[in-house]
Design a protein around this motif. Structure first.
Motif, PDB file in Angstrom:
ATOM      1  N   GLY A  45      34.557  -6.544  44.189  1.00 17.72           N
ATOM      2  CA  GLY A  45      33.434  -6.594  43.266  1.00 17.72           C
ATOM      3  C   GLY A  45      33.394  -5.424  42.312  1.00 17.72           C
ATOM      4  N   LEU A  46      32.207  -5.200  41.761  1.00 14.27           N
ATOM      5  CA  LEU A  46      32.005  -4.223  40.705  1.00 14.27           C
ATOM      6  C   LEU A  46      30.962  -3.207  41.141  1.00 14.27           C
ATOM      7  CD1 LEU A  46      32.962  -3.801  37.758  1.00 14.27           C
ATOM      8  CD2 LEU A  46      31.015  -5.197  37.036  1.00 14.27           C
ATOM      9  N   GLY A  52      23.489   1.600  44.365  1.00 16.46           N
ATOM     10  CA  GLY A  52      24.033   2.138  45.607  1.00 16.46           C
ATOM     11  C   GLY A  52      24.886   1.136  46.360  1.00 16.46           C
ATOM     12  N   HIS A  53      25.168  -0.005  45.728  1.00 10.38           N
ATOM     13  CA  HIS A  53      25.954  -1.033  46.399  1.00 10.38           C
ATOM     14  C   HIS A  53      26.838  -1.757  45.392  1.00 10.38           C
ATOM     15  CE1 HIS A  53      22.436  -3.138  44.814  1.00 10.38           C
ATOM     16  NE2 HIS A  53      23.212  -4.201  44.766  1.00 10.38           N
ATOM     17  N   ARG A  54      27.826  -2.443  45.925  1.00 10.23           N
ATOM     18  CA  ARG A  54      28.753  -3.217  45.122  1.00 10.23           C
ATOM     19  C   ARG A  54      28.102  -4.536  44.726  1.00 10.23           C
ATOM     20  NH1 ARG A  54      31.335  -5.966  48.405  1.00 10.23           N
ATOM     21  NH2 ARG A  54      32.233  -4.273  49.594  1.00 10.23           N
ATOM     22  N   LEU A  55      28.383  -4.977  43.524  1.00  9.68           N
ATOM     23  CA  LEU A  55      27.973  -6.292  43.046  1.00  9.68           C
ATOM     24  C   LEU A  55      29.197  -7.199  43.212  1.00  9.68           C
ATOM     25  CD1 LEU A  55      25.719  -7.879  41.551  1.00  9.68           C
ATOM     26  CD2 LEU A  55      26.746  -7.091  39.417  1.00  9.68           C
ATOM     27  N   HIS A  58      31.177 -12.859  42.823  1.00 12.38           N
ATOM     28  CA  HIS A  58      30.422 -14.116  42.843  1.00 12.38           C
ATOM     29  C   HIS A  58      28.963 -13.917  42.427  1.00 12.38           C
ATOM     30  CE1 HIS A  58      29.904 -12.160  46.686  1.00 12.38           C
ATOM     31  NE2 HIS A  58      28.769 -12.820  46.821  1.00 12.38           N
ATOM     32  N   ASP A  59      28.497 -12.666  42.410  1.00 13.44           N
ATOM     33  CA  ASP A  59      27.116 -12.372  42.007  1.00 13.44           C
ATOM     34  C   ASP A  59      27.003 -11.916  40.554  1.00 13.44           C
ATOM     35  OD1 ASP A  59      25.818 -13.015  44.425  1.00 13.44           O
ATOM     36  OD2 ASP A  59      26.379 -11.091  45.284  1.00 13.44           O
ATOM     37  N   VAL A  60      28.127 -11.914  39.832  1.00 18.74           N
ATOM     38  CA  VAL A  60      28.104 -11.594  38.407  1.00 18.74           C
ATOM     39  C   VAL A  60      27.930 -12.915  37.664  1.00 18.74           C
ATOM     40  CG1 VAL A  60      29.375 -10.659  36.436  1.00 18.74           C
ATOM     41  CG2 VAL A  60      29.565  -9.553  38.688  1.00 18.74           C
ATOM     42  N   THR A  73      25.409  -9.204  33.627  1.00 23.64           N
ATOM     43  CA  THR A  73      24.169  -9.860  34.033  1.00 23.64           C
ATOM     44  C   THR A  73      24.347 -10.341  35.473  1.00 23.64           C
ATOM     45  OG1 THR A  73      23.792 -10.595  31.764  1.00 23.64           O
ATOM     46  CG2 THR A  73      22.505 -11.684  33.490  1.00 23.64           C
ATOM     47  N   PRO A  74      23.724  -9.644  36.425  1.00 26.04           N
ATOM     48  CA  PRO A  74      23.829 -10.072  37.820  1.00 26.04           C
ATOM     49  C   PRO A  74      22.953 -11.302  38.082  1.00 26.04           C
ATOM     50  CG  PRO A  74      23.177  -7.749  37.659  1.00 26.04           C
ATOM     51  CD  PRO A  74      23.029  -8.369  36.299  1.00 26.04           C
TER      52      PRO A  74
END
Length: 178
Positions: A45-46, A52-55, A58-60, A73-74
């Motif tokens: 992810g990104l 404080g966490h990875r995106l 699949h959540d982008v 845009t999450p």
């Protein structure tokens, strides 16, 4: 850059708390370079400054590269239905990248690769986009629906039609016995 030139390694102080099997693919300093943080793309992810966490890829919901700025845009989970999630756009986050390197390419490739199915459908009173995404470490696809603004997402007719559309999409994308 020459053939064998490489971007410097991510400084240890800027390295996010990666999981054991997570590896850095590309990174870029964000902002004016005066300690605004880094944007880090990994196989999972990104990592964006200020989070404080990875995106997860699949959540982008959307990522746009302007040539200088990366706008992400999450997707925010709004509700869980039988077999799919209802998502909405979270506020977009824009980061100025003065030396982007491979980062925009990696973001585009990873977000695109995570999408297995996407289709816009009319529903009573509006429309919704049904998507199936690949999630690292998860078998099968994760299904989501994002309703267009103004669509009455809590309306029983809309939910019934959405349930039907997701079920049909799942059936259409499930490999048959060969």
């Amino acid at each position: 850059m020459g053939l064998f030139s490489r971007k410097p390694k991510l400084p240890p102080a800027a390295r996010p708390p990666l999981e054991t099997d997570e590896r850095v693919l590309a990174w870029a300093a964000a902002g004016n370079g005066e300690g605004d943080g880094v944007v880090v793309a990994t196989n999972l992810g990104l990592w964006l400054p200020g989070r404080g966490h990875r995106l997860g890829w699949h959540d982008v919901h959307k990522a746009v590269w302007s040539g200088r700025e990366l706008t992400v845009t999450p997707a925010e989970r709004v509700a869980e239905r039988d077999g799919y999630l209802v998502v909405a756009d979270s506020p977009a986050e824009t980061h100025l990248l003065l030396d982007p390197g491979e980062l925009p390419h990696q973001v585009r490739a990873r977000v695109t690769r995570s999408v297995a199915y996407t289709q816009q459908h009319p529903v009573p009173g509006g429309a919704g986009r049904i998507a199936a995404r690949r999630v690292p470490g998860t078998d099968g696809l994760t299904w989501t629906v994002r309703f267009e603004p103004g669509t009455p997402a809590d309306d029983p007719e809309v939910l019934a039609e959405t349930d039907r559309l997701v079920a049909a999409a799942r059936t259409a994308t499930t490999p048959g016995d060969a």
